[in-house]
Enzyme design. Structure first.
Site, PDB file in Angstrom:
ATOM      1  N   GLY A  46     -12.428  -7.625  35.097  1.00  0.00           N
ATOM      2  CA  GLY A  46     -13.081  -8.326  36.196  1.00  0.00           C
ATOM      3  C   GLY A  46     -13.962  -9.427  35.640  1.00  0.00           C
ATOM      4  O   GLY A  46     -14.439  -9.339  34.508  1.00  0.00           O
ATOM      5  N   GLN A  51     -20.493 -16.025  35.539  1.00  0.00           N
ATOM      6  CA  GLN A  51     -20.332 -15.720  34.106  1.00  0.00           C
ATOM      7  C   GLN A  51     -19.708 -16.885  33.345  1.00  0.00           C
ATOM      8  O   GLN A  51     -19.752 -16.920  32.110  1.00  0.00           O
ATOM      9  CB  GLN A  51     -19.463 -14.470  33.912  1.00  0.00           C
ATOM     10  N   CYS A  94     -19.234  -5.196  30.349  1.00  0.00           N
ATOM     11  CA  CYS A  94     -19.244  -6.501  31.021  1.00  0.00           C
ATOM     12  C   CYS A  94     -18.967  -7.561  29.973  1.00  0.00           C
ATOM     13  O   CYS A  94     -19.503  -7.486  28.866  1.00  0.00           O
ATOM     14  CB  CYS A  94     -20.614  -6.725  31.659  1.00  0.00           C
ATOM     15  N   LEU A  95     -18.147  -8.559  30.330  1.00  0.00           N
ATOM     16  CA  LEU A  95     -17.825  -9.606  29.361  1.00  0.00           C
ATOM     17  C   LEU A  95     -19.054 -10.428  28.980  1.00  0.00           C
ATOM     18  O   LEU A  95     -19.063 -11.081  27.942  1.00  0.00           O
ATOM     19  CB  LEU A  95     -16.719 -10.520  29.901  1.00  0.00           C
ATOM     20  N   HIS A 136     -19.271  -4.074  40.825  1.00  0.00           N
ATOM     21  CA  HIS A 136     -19.834  -4.713  39.626  1.00  0.00           C
ATOM     22  C   HIS A 136     -19.743  -6.247  39.755  1.00  0.00           C
ATOM     23  O   HIS A 136     -20.706  -6.956  39.463  1.00  0.00           O
ATOM     24  CB  HIS A 136     -19.064  -4.198  38.401  1.00  0.00           C
ATOM     25  N   GLU A 137     -18.585  -6.745  40.199  1.00  0.00           N
ATOM     26  CA  GLU A 137     -18.403  -8.206  40.295  1.00  0.00           C
ATOM     27  C   GLU A 137     -19.223  -8.787  41.436  1.00  0.00           C
ATOM     28  O   GLU A 137     -19.798  -9.878  41.303  1.00  0.00           O
ATOM     29  CB  GLU A 137     -16.919  -8.562  40.450  1.00  0.00           C
ATOM     30  N   HIS A 140     -22.694  -9.405  40.400  1.00  0.00           N
ATOM     31  CA  HIS A 140     -22.898 -10.643  39.633  1.00  0.00           C
ATOM     32  C   HIS A 140     -23.271 -11.799  40.561  1.00  0.00           C
ATOM     33  O   HIS A 140     -24.046 -12.680  40.172  1.00  0.00           O
ATOM     34  CB  HIS A 140     -21.611 -11.034  38.889  1.00  0.00           C
TER      35      HIS A 140
HETATM   36 NI    NI Z   1     -19.733  -8.048  34.465  1.00  0.00          NI
END
Ligand code: NI
Length: 172
Positions: A46, A51, A94-95, A136-137, A140
């Protein structure tokens, strides 16, 4: 498609609220393609637009099995319309927080309303991993990271570690 640079926490740009898109047009579709390419290259499941430095309410997700064909999804203006009372715990990553993981408790199932790639209003139901990734997304887009949902102690340990790695040039 293009590979976009990822913003690594701690970074004030990850703490901002994103704005809705007015229409899912060619520009937003291109952003979704670029985000998917970036996500796949980093082995993520995701990714949210903030991000990659775009404060827009756009997320991409693919929770398909590693050996199965990819199932890329692009969602604009995703909005939680229902959440299960039952909760589930996932060890999240998380990236934007590379190689950092923590257990996060969230509703086990959710329904999300969004605009699809053709600008059509749709709803998706997700349970377990998909429910977790959707939440989660969407977090963000509010400037919330998974570490904001764990204890202050654990959060500080993770953020200090990342800060140190950033200073050492690990993510340049
Ligand atoms: Ni994330």
């Amino acid at each position: 498609m293009a590979h976009l640079p990822l913003i690594i926490a701690p970074d004030p740009r990850l703490k901002k609220r994103s704005v809705p898109v007015t229409e899912v047009d060619a520009r937003i579709n291109r952003l979704m393609d670029d985000m998917l390419e970036t996500m796949y290259a980093a082995n993520g499941i995701g990714l949210a637009a903030p991000q990659v430095g775009q404060l827009l309410r756009v997320i991409v997700i693919d929770v398909s099995d590693k050996d199965a064909p990819p199932e890329p999804m692009g969602l604009a203006n995703p909005e939680l319309v229902w959440a299960d009372e039952e909760q589930i715990l996932y060890n999240e990553g998380c990236l934007s927080l590379p190689e950092q993981y923590a257990d996060v408790v969230r509703p086990k199932a959710v329904r999300v309303r969004y605009l699809d790639r053709d600008n059509q209003l749709r709803e998706i139901a997700g349970t377990n991993l998909l429910a977790t990734v959707l939440q989660h997304e969407i977090d963000h887009l509010e400037g919330t990271l998974f570490v904001d949902r764990i204890s202050l102690l654990k959060r500080n340990i993770i953020l200090r570690r990342l800060q140190k790695l950033k200073k050492a040039g690990e993510y340049d």
